[in-house]
Scaffold this motif. Structure first.
Motif, short mmCIF file in Angstrom:
data_model
loop_
_atom_site.label_atom_id
_atom_site.label_comp_id
_atom_site.label_asym_id
_atom_site.label_seq_id
_atom_site.Cartn_x
_atom_site.Cartn_y
_atom_site.Cartn_z
N MET A 1 26.04 29.79 73.82
CA MET A 1 26.60 28.89 72.84
C MET A 1 28.12 28.79 73.03
O MET A 1 28.63 27.72 73.19
N PHE A 2 28.78 29.92 72.99
CA PHE A 2 30.23 29.93 73.20
C PHE A 2 30.52 30.74 74.45
O PHE A 2 29.99 31.82 74.63
N GLY A 3 31.36 30.20 75.28
CA GLY A 3 31.73 30.92 76.49
C GLY A 3 33.16 31.43 76.37
O GLY A 3 34.09 30.64 76.28
N ARG A 4 33.30 32.73 76.33
CA ARG A 4 34.63 33.33 76.26
C ARG A 4 35.37 32.99 77.55
O ARG A 4 34.83 33.14 78.64
N PRO A 5 36.62 32.55 77.43
CA PRO A 5 37.37 32.20 78.64
C PRO A 5 37.57 33.42 79.54
O PRO A 5 37.79 34.53 79.05
N ASP A 6 37.47 33.18 80.81
CA ASP A 6 37.72 34.25 81.78
C ASP A 6 39.23 34.42 81.96
O ASP A 6 39.97 33.44 82.07
N VAL A 7 39.65 35.66 81.97
CA VAL A 7 41.07 35.95 82.20
C VAL A 7 41.36 35.67 83.66
O VAL A 7 40.64 36.14 84.55
N PRO A 8 42.40 34.91 83.94
CA PRO A 8 42.73 34.62 85.34
C PRO A 8 43.05 35.91 86.11
O PRO A 8 43.62 36.85 85.56
N TYR A 9 42.68 35.91 87.36
CA TYR A 9 42.92 37.07 88.21
C TYR A 9 44.40 37.44 88.25
O TYR A 9 44.76 38.61 88.30
N CYS A 10 45.25 36.44 88.17
CA CYS A 10 46.70 36.69 88.25
C CYS A 10 47.22 37.50 87.06
O CYS A 10 48.34 37.99 87.09
N LEU A 11 46.40 37.67 86.02
CA LEU A 11 46.78 38.50 84.87
C LEU A 11 46.18 39.90 84.92
O LEU A 11 46.41 40.71 84.04
N SER A 12 45.42 40.19 85.96
CA SER A 12 44.69 41.46 86.01
C SER A 12 45.58 42.69 85.95
O SER A 12 45.20 43.72 85.41
N SER A 13 46.79 42.61 86.46
CA SER A 13 47.68 43.79 86.45
C SER A 13 48.59 43.82 85.22
O SER A 13 49.32 44.79 85.02
N TYR A 14 48.52 42.82 84.38
CA TYR A 14 49.45 42.72 83.25
C TYR A 14 49.32 43.87 82.26
O TYR A 14 50.31 44.36 81.73
N SER A 15 48.11 44.35 82.03
CA SER A 15 47.90 45.39 81.02
C SER A 15 48.60 46.70 81.36
O SER A 15 48.97 47.45 80.47
N TYR A 16 48.79 46.99 82.63
CA TYR A 16 49.46 48.25 82.97
C TYR A 16 50.86 48.05 83.55
O TYR A 16 51.68 48.95 83.51
N SER A 17 51.16 46.86 84.06
CA SER A 17 52.49 46.67 84.65
C SER A 17 53.41 45.80 83.80
O SER A 17 54.62 45.86 83.96
N GLY A 18 52.82 45.01 82.91
CA GLY A 18 53.63 44.11 82.09
C GLY A 18 54.12 42.89 82.85
O GLY A 18 54.93 42.13 82.34
N THR A 19 53.62 42.72 84.07
CA THR A 19 54.00 41.55 84.87
C THR A 19 52.73 40.86 85.35
O THR A 19 51.65 41.43 85.35
N HIS A 20 52.90 39.61 85.78
CA HIS A 20 51.77 38.86 86.32
C HIS A 20 52.25 37.97 87.45
O HIS A 20 53.45 37.83 87.67
N THR A 21 51.32 37.42 88.16
CA THR A 21 51.64 36.54 89.29
C THR A 21 51.20 35.11 89.04
O THR A 21 51.07 34.32 89.97
N CYS A 22 50.95 34.78 87.77
CA CYS A 22 50.43 33.45 87.42
C CYS A 22 51.53 32.39 87.47
O CYS A 22 52.68 32.65 87.13
N ASP A 23 51.12 31.19 87.85
CA ASP A 23 51.99 30.03 87.68
C ASP A 23 51.91 29.61 86.22
O ASP A 23 50.95 29.93 85.51
N ASN A 24 52.90 28.87 85.77
CA ASN A 24 52.92 28.42 84.38
C ASN A 24 51.67 27.63 84.01
O ASN A 24 51.12 27.80 82.92
N TRP A 25 51.20 26.79 84.93
CA TRP A 25 50.03 25.98 84.61
C TRP A 25 48.80 26.85 84.40
O TRP A 25 47.94 26.53 83.58
N GLU A 26 48.71 27.98 85.13
CA GLU A 26 47.57 28.88 84.96
C GLU A 26 47.60 29.55 83.59
O GLU A 26 46.58 29.65 82.90
N ILE A 27 48.78 29.99 83.19
CA ILE A 27 48.93 30.62 81.88
C ILE A 27 48.64 29.61 80.77
O ILE A 27 47.90 29.89 79.83
#
Length: 78
Positions: A1-27
């Motif tokens: 019914m509802f599909g939870r959005p997938d977190v982009p791969y470029c955010l995978s390190s954010y939880s422990y490093s506080g940084t990401h490699t995403c482009d603005n459009w991805e975020i």
């Protein structure tokens, strides 16, 4: 019914490093999907709450009808 959005791969390190490699459009795209998801859940909740209010009113009306009928029948034999 509802599909939870997938977190982009470029955010995978954010939880422990506080940084990401995403482009603005991805975020922006991800946040837009999250907003849409939350809005869909809220709409579902609102619809569910309205349904439960209707069911509650119907139950109250059925109870009032049953009481009225019972009182009417009991007074017919006095």
């Amino acid at each position: 019914m509802f599909g939870r959005p997938d977190v982009p791969y470029c955010l995978s390190s954010y939880s422990y490093s506080g940084t990401h490699t995403c482009d603005n459009w991805e975020i922006e795209s991800y946040f837009s999907e999250v907003d849409d998801y939350v809005n869909s859940l809220q709409a579902y909740l609102d619809e569910f709450n309205e349904y439960t209010r209707k069911v509650s009113r119907l139950a109250q009306e059925a109870e009032a009808y049953a009481i009225c009928e019972a009182e009417e029948v009991s007074t017919q034999h006095e």
